[in-house]
Design an enzyme around this catalytic site. Structure first.
Site, PDB file in Angstrom:
ATOM      1  N   LYS A  96      -3.590 -19.228 -43.538  1.00 25.73           N
ATOM      2  CA  LYS A  96      -2.792 -19.423 -44.834  1.00 25.73           C
ATOM      3  C   LYS A  96      -2.950 -20.917 -45.156  1.00 25.73           C
ATOM      4  CE  LYS A  96       0.236 -15.555 -44.644  1.00 25.73           C
ATOM      5  NZ  LYS A  96       0.033 -14.889 -43.242  1.00 25.73           N
TER       6      LYS A  96
HETATM    7  O1  LIG Z   1      -1.290 -12.748 -44.832  1.00 23.38           O
HETATM    8  C1  LIG Z   1      -0.893 -12.169 -44.280  1.00 23.38           C
HETATM    9  O2  LIG Z   1      -1.504 -11.245 -43.377  1.00 23.38           O
HETATM   10  C2  LIG Z   1       0.533 -11.707 -44.401  1.00 23.38           C
HETATM   11  C3  LIG Z   1       0.822 -11.653 -45.606  1.00 23.38           C
HETATM   12  C4  LIG Z   1       2.250 -11.147 -45.908  1.00 23.38           C
HETATM   13  O3  LIG Z   1       2.554 -11.006 -47.045  1.00 23.38           O
HETATM   14  N1  LIG Z   1       2.885 -10.674 -44.939  1.00 23.38           N
HETATM   15  C5  LIG Z   1       2.321 -10.254 -43.765  1.00 23.38           C
HETATM   16  O4  LIG Z   1       2.997  -9.724 -42.981  1.00 23.38           O
HETATM   17  N2  LIG Z   1       1.348 -11.189 -43.272  1.00 23.38           N
HETATM   18  C6  LIG Z   1       0.825 -11.097 -41.951  1.00 23.38           C
HETATM   19  O5  LIG Z   1       0.523  -9.640 -41.487  1.00 23.38           O
HETATM   20  C7  LIG Z   1       0.940  -9.584 -40.010  1.00 23.38           C
HETATM   21  C8  LIG Z   1       1.968  -8.631 -40.089  1.00 23.38           C
HETATM   22  O6  LIG Z   1       2.346  -8.159 -38.836  1.00 23.38           O
HETATM   23  P1  LIG Z   1       3.309  -6.848 -38.350  1.00 23.38           P
HETATM   24  O7  LIG Z   1       4.443  -6.676 -39.202  1.00 23.38           O
HETATM   25  O8  LIG Z   1       3.488  -7.128 -37.364  1.00 23.38           O
HETATM   26  O9  LIG Z   1       2.252  -5.625 -38.757  1.00 23.38           O
HETATM   27  C9  LIG Z   1       1.491 -11.022 -39.757  1.00 23.38           C
HETATM   28  O10 LIG Z   1       0.601 -11.777 -39.115  1.00 23.38           O
HETATM   29  C10 LIG Z   1       1.989 -11.643 -40.775  1.00 23.38           C
HETATM   30  O11 LIG Z   1       2.133 -12.951 -40.879  1.00 23.38           O
END
Ligand SMILES: O=C(O)c1cc(=O)[nH]c(=O)n1[C@@H]1O[C@H](COP(=O)(O)O)[C@@H](O)[C@H]1O
EC number: 4.1.1.23
Length: 271
Positions: A96
């Site tokens: 990001k």
């Molecule tokens: O850019 C991202 O990947 C991201 C954007 C977003 O809106 N929400 C989000 O959860 N993420 C990322 O996606 C992953 C989600 O992880 P889990 O919730 O464990 O599946 C993490 O690495 C977050 O930082």
């Protein structure tokens, strides 16, 4: 990797699953802590057990930066392992980033040249000249936040600017940027009801969709309006897959969770 190569892999594997490698030393099986590099040992086991079920891996750099130099070395070993052993896999550095132009160029070099990731996530807040340096890299993708999965997405992203919601302004405006064919967008799985509107603006762009699993997003709901002619979705799950077990069977259990999602995807693709 080109978009066409990514699409070919999706079709071959009947999967548009991305596995998030968000490694927390407090959550991995304790026997791995004896290893010289527990983070890499964990990632290697997860990758070896799941690579045939997914098309992408997404390490979030925060989980590596938190461990200083050692963490960065684990990240480097992980991307080198992927690129050497599974070159068909698409890789996403979830960092990001985004800054004034000359600084963005250095961020882009760090992730595209030094670490050799296929893509990196960026924030749109600083605008065109903060994102175009990433877009200048050939056969690399820049994945820009559009509508995020968290509650705070409603603080700014859905507020009206120029008569439309800010996330729509981000999508529409960025289509006019130089090398915009290298853009993908992040849209949270928890915002499934927005996909219809989003596809009106970016019908063919790939969308990285985190939020399935631990955050409660639903794969079927996302696909109803999110799928494009060329699939156009990368669905990420991190905790829901990699922490399926805290025991020595963690990689096998992760593969079972990944296979559940992959089978659901195969059914959706073959409908
Ligand atoms: O850019 C991202 O990947 C991201 C954007 C977003 O809106 N929400 C989000 O959860 N993420 C990322 O996606 C992953 C989600 O992880 P889990 O919730 O464990 O599946 C993490 O690495 C977050 O930082």
């Amino acid at each position: 990797m080109t978009t066409q190569e990514l699409i070919a892999q999706i079709k071959k594997k009947n999967s548009f699953l991305c596995i998030g490698l968000d490694v927390d030393l407090n959550k991995i099986p304790s026997h791995l802590l004896k290893e010289e590099d527990p983070i890499f040992a964990f990632n290697k086991a997860i990758i070896d057990a799941t690579h045939h079920l997914c098309v992408a891996y997404k390490p979030n750099t925060a989980f590596y930066e938190a461990y200083g130099l050692k963490g960065w070395q684990s990240l480097e070993k992980t991307i080198q392992y992927l690129n050497s052993n599974y070159p068909e896999i698409y890789t996403i550095a979830d960092a990001k980033r985004g800054d004034i132009g000359n600084t963005s160029t250095m961020y882009a070099k760090a992730f595209f040249e030094d670490l050799a990731f296929d893509s990196v996530t960026v924030a749109p807040y600083m605008g065109k000249d903060s994102v175009e340096p990433f877009l200048a890299f050939k056969n690399k993708h820049t994945i820009m936040l559009a509508l995020t999965s968290n509650e705070g997405a409603f603080d700014f992203q859905t507020k009206e600017v120029n008569g439309r919601e800010l996330y729509k302004e981000v999508l529409e405006t960025s289509k006019g940027w130089k090398n915009s064919e290298n853009l993908m967008y992040v849209v949270g799985a928890t915002k499934a009801e927005y996909f219809k509107e989003i596809r009106k603006i970016v019908p063919n762009s790939f969308l990285l969709v985190p939020g399935v699993g631990a955050q409660g997003g639903n794969l079927q709901d996302v696909c109803t309006y999110g799928l494009s002619e060329n699939v156009g979705l990368l669905i990420n799950s991190s905790r829901g897959i990699i922490y399926a077990s805290k025991n020595e069977d963690f990689a096998t259990k992760a593969a079972i969770k990944a296979a559940e999602l992959q089978q659901e995807m195969a059914e959706i693709l073959n409908q």
